[in-house]
Every structure is written in structure tokens, then in C-alpha cells.
Design a protein around this motif. Structure first.
Motif, PDB file in Angstrom:
ATOM      1  N   TYR A  46       0.804  -1.374  -0.044  1.00 20.94           N
ATOM      2  CA  TYR A  46       0.032   0.008   0.068  1.00 20.94           C
ATOM      3  C   TYR A  46       0.920   1.297   0.022  1.00 20.94           C
ATOM      4  N   THR A  47       2.112   1.221   0.955  1.00 16.49           N
ATOM      5  CA  THR A  47       2.859   2.376   0.628  1.00 16.49           C
ATOM      6  C   THR A  47       3.481   2.454  -0.842  1.00 16.49           C
ATOM      7  N   GLU A  48       3.562   1.849  -1.592  1.00 24.34           N
ATOM      8  CA  GLU A  48       3.998   1.938  -2.894  1.00 24.34           C
ATOM      9  C   GLU A  48       2.760   2.599  -3.733  1.00 24.34           C
ATOM     10  N   TYR A  49       1.640   2.133  -3.588  1.00 30.75           N
ATOM     11  CA  TYR A  49       0.564   2.555  -4.176  1.00 30.75           C
ATOM     12  C   TYR A  49       0.276   4.004  -3.825  1.00 30.75           C
ATOM     13  N   PHE A  50       0.296   4.379  -2.370  1.00 36.22           N
ATOM     14  CA  PHE A  50       0.303   5.734  -1.902  1.00 36.22           C
ATOM     15  C   PHE A  50       1.144   6.657  -2.557  1.00 36.22           C
ATOM     16  N   ILE A  51       2.732   6.184  -2.485  1.00 32.52           N
ATOM     17  CA  ILE A  51       3.726   6.932  -3.362  1.00 32.52           C
ATOM     18  C   ILE A  51       3.345   7.153  -4.692  1.00 32.52           C
ATOM     19  N   GLU A  52       2.712   6.248  -5.438  1.00 26.43           N
ATOM     20  CA  GLU A  52       2.518   6.313  -6.815  1.00 26.43           C
ATOM     21  C   GLU A  52       1.290   7.387  -7.110  1.00 26.43           C
ATOM     22  N   ASN A  53       0.293   7.288  -6.139  1.00 30.38           N
ATOM     23  CA  ASN A  53      -0.931   8.227  -6.105  1.00 30.38           C
ATOM     24  C   ASN A  53      -0.400   9.713  -5.747  1.00 30.38           C
ATOM     25  N   MET A  54       0.638   9.815  -4.800  1.00 27.64           N
ATOM     26  CA  MET A  54       1.200  10.977  -4.645  1.00 27.64           C
ATOM     27  C   MET A  54       1.890  11.627  -5.646  1.00 27.64           C
ATOM     28  N   LYS A  55       2.736  11.105  -6.471  1.00 26.17           N
ATOM     29  CA  LYS A  55       3.141  11.607  -7.639  1.00 26.17           C
ATOM     30  C   LYS A  55       2.269  12.124  -8.671  1.00 26.17           C
ATOM     31  N   ILE A  56       1.036  11.599  -8.890  1.00 25.64           N
ATOM     32  CA  ILE A  56      -0.053  11.976  -9.613  1.00 25.64           C
ATOM     33  C   ILE A  56      -0.720  13.205  -9.087  1.00 25.64           C
ATOM     34  N   GLU A  57      -1.157  13.252  -7.712  1.00 26.68           N
ATOM     35  CA  GLU A  57      -1.738  14.399  -6.892  1.00 26.68           C
ATOM     36  C   GLU A  57      -0.898  15.609  -6.945  1.00 26.68           C
ATOM     37  N   MET A  58       0.392  15.521  -6.598  1.00 22.88           N
ATOM     38  CA  MET A  58       1.320  16.391  -6.220  1.00 22.88           C
ATOM     39  C   MET A  58       1.412  17.476  -7.763  1.00 22.88           C
ATOM     40  N   TYR A  59       1.294  16.836  -8.861  1.00 21.82           N
ATOM     41  CA  TYR A  59       1.557  17.565 -10.007  1.00 21.82           C
ATOM     42  C   TYR A  59      -0.017  18.138 -10.669  1.00 21.82           C
ATOM     43  N   LYS A  60      -1.120  18.063  -9.919  1.00 20.80           N
ATOM     44  CA  LYS A  60      -2.018  18.999 -10.208  1.00 20.80           C
ATOM     45  C   LYS A  60      -1.996  20.231  -9.965  1.00 20.80           C
ATOM     46  N   PRO A  61      -2.887  21.262 -10.573  1.00 18.28           N
ATOM     47  CA  PRO A  61      -2.663  22.610 -10.037  1.00 18.28           C
ATOM     48  C   PRO A  61      -2.861  22.985  -8.641  1.00 18.28           C
ATOM     49  N   TYR A  62      -2.403  23.965  -8.465  1.00 14.96           N
ATOM     50  CA  TYR A  62      -2.131  24.438  -6.798  1.00 14.96           C
ATOM     51  C   TYR A  62      -3.487  25.103  -6.451  1.00 14.96           C
TER      52      TYR A  62
ATOM     53  N   SER B  79      -3.226  16.986  -1.133  1.00 11.37           N
ATOM     54  CA  SER B  79      -2.569  15.711  -1.839  1.00 11.37           C
ATOM     55  C   SER B  79      -2.323  14.300  -1.091  1.00 11.37           C
ATOM     56  N   VAL B  80      -1.971  14.639   0.120  1.00 12.01           N
ATOM     57  CA  VAL B  80      -1.788  13.493   1.124  1.00 12.01           C
ATOM     58  C   VAL B  80      -3.008  12.820   1.072  1.00 12.01           C
ATOM     59  N   PHE B  81      -3.998  13.502   1.582  1.00 18.67           N
ATOM     60  CA  PHE B  81      -5.487  13.046   1.811  1.00 18.67           C
ATOM     61  C   PHE B  81      -6.151  12.212   0.483  1.00 18.67           C
ATOM     62  N   ARG B  82      -5.542  12.884  -0.564  1.00 20.62           N
ATOM     63  CA  ARG B  82      -6.166  12.006  -2.014  1.00 20.62           C
ATOM     64  C   ARG B  82      -5.426  11.087  -2.200  1.00 20.62           C
ATOM     65  N   SER B  83      -3.987  10.828  -1.809  1.00 18.00           N
ATOM     66  CA  SER B  83      -3.237   9.621  -2.186  1.00 18.00           C
ATOM     67  C   SER B  83      -3.601   8.577  -1.617  1.00 18.00           C
TER      68      SER B  83
END
Length: 186
Positions: A102-118, A134-138
């Protein structure tokens, strides 16, 4: 927009955390893949507006030795010393219920969320995000049990609330005290 201009005003000559090679290595060895890193800047106007000890959160990508974080100008992947250099206080927390998978999944989600517009309006439920959102959504399975807090007229995700959840284990704090670093492992 005025909030973000004013919130970055600070008292001049506020000393931030500077890591030498030994401290950097020690910090990297203390962290595990998926740990959460929190930041606070003494002397910033934002501290009067955003409640709590910490006003920023990022995620440690231990495999690449980078902090994944959402800043006002977008997503960034920074070495630990760059992350630390912005703050006078750092906190670290480890999600208690994350498996390795799940940590891997969380990190991959974070890489997507953090590049959305601020999201400079701190609006929840929009296509844009801010650091703690971005952490919440990941965390798509909700293991962190992180919930929005009413803040003035908005529902927001406050980094300090995440640091103090029972679903995370506090692992360290680093702060500048009278010009020197104070490091506590928990």
C-alpha cells in the motif's frame, strides 16, 4: 491571492534548518519509504492564519531519497536537505497501517496528485490541490482517517491535524533553537 502574498511575509534573518552530510545521512536512515514530513517556519505571517504546529506536509520517497511535496508553484521532488532548508521546525510521522504494497500505491498516487494545479483558495473537492490535500487524496483507502476541519468558512485539511492522528506514529522532530539544531527521535 492576497492570502498567499501576505502569508509568505516573514521576519528577516529567521534561521532555517541546514543539514551537514552526517545529519543528512542520519535523517535519511531514520526515515522509511512513505513517511510523512511536516514543516513549520517561525516568523512567517502564515503561522497566524493556518492553525497548528505545522503548516506543510510532504511524503518521503525512500527509494529515490526525495521528498514529494506540493508547493504554491506546483509539485516538487526535493532532496531532504532542500526540504529542511525551508523550515525552522520539522516533524516526521509514520503511517501505522500502511503495508509495503500500500505504501507503493500511496507514493504512486502522490506523484499524480502533487502535479495537479495548486489550489490557492484552499477549496476542498476541486480539481486543484494543496499540500495536505494531496496526501489525503493519495490515501484512497482512508487508512490515515484524516478528515477536513472547519477553518473560518472553509473545510480544509490542516497538516498539524495529520501529524497528531492516532493512525500515525511520531518518529522525529528537528528544530532550530537559539541558532542550533535540536533533534529528537521518538
Amino acid at each position: 491571492i492576497l492570502f498567499f502574498i501576505v502569508s509568505n511575509l516573514r521576519i528577516p534573518f529567521t534561521k532555517t534548518i541546514s543539514l551537514d552530510r552526517t545529519l543528512k545521512l542520519s535523517l535519511e536512515l531514520s526515515l522509511k519509504h512513505g513517511d510523512l514530513l511536516f514543516g513549520h517556519r517561525k516568523g512567517y505571517f502564515k503561522n497566524l492564519i493556518v492553525p497548528g504546529q505545522y503548516q506543510h506536509v510532504g511524503v518521503w520517497d525512500g527509494k529515490r531519497k526525495l521528498v514529494l511535496e506540493m508547493q504554491n508553484d506546483g509539485g516538487e521532488e526535493n532532496p531532504i536537505e532542500v526540504f529542511c532548508s525551508r523550515y525552522t521546525n520539522i516533524g516526521g510521522a509514520r503511517p501505522k497501517t500502511f503495508t509495503e504494497e500500500y505504501t507503493e500505491y500511496f507514493i504512486e498516487n502522490m506523484k499524480i496528485e502533487m502535479y495537479k494545479p495548486y489550489d490557492n483558495k484552499l477549496s476542498f473537492n476541486t480539481k486543484s490541490v494543496y499540500c495536505s490535500e494531496s496526501v489525503f487524496r493519495s490515501d484512497t483507502k482512508g487508512f490515515l482517517e484524516y478528515q477536513p476541519t472547519k477553518w473560518f468558512w472553509l473545510w480544509v485539511l490542516i497538516p498539524d491535524k495529520l501529524f497528531n492522528l492516532s493512525t500515525v506514529k511520531k518518529i522525529l522532530t528537528i528544530e532550530v533553537m537559539r541558532g542550533h539544531l535540536s533533534w529528537t527521535r521518538m
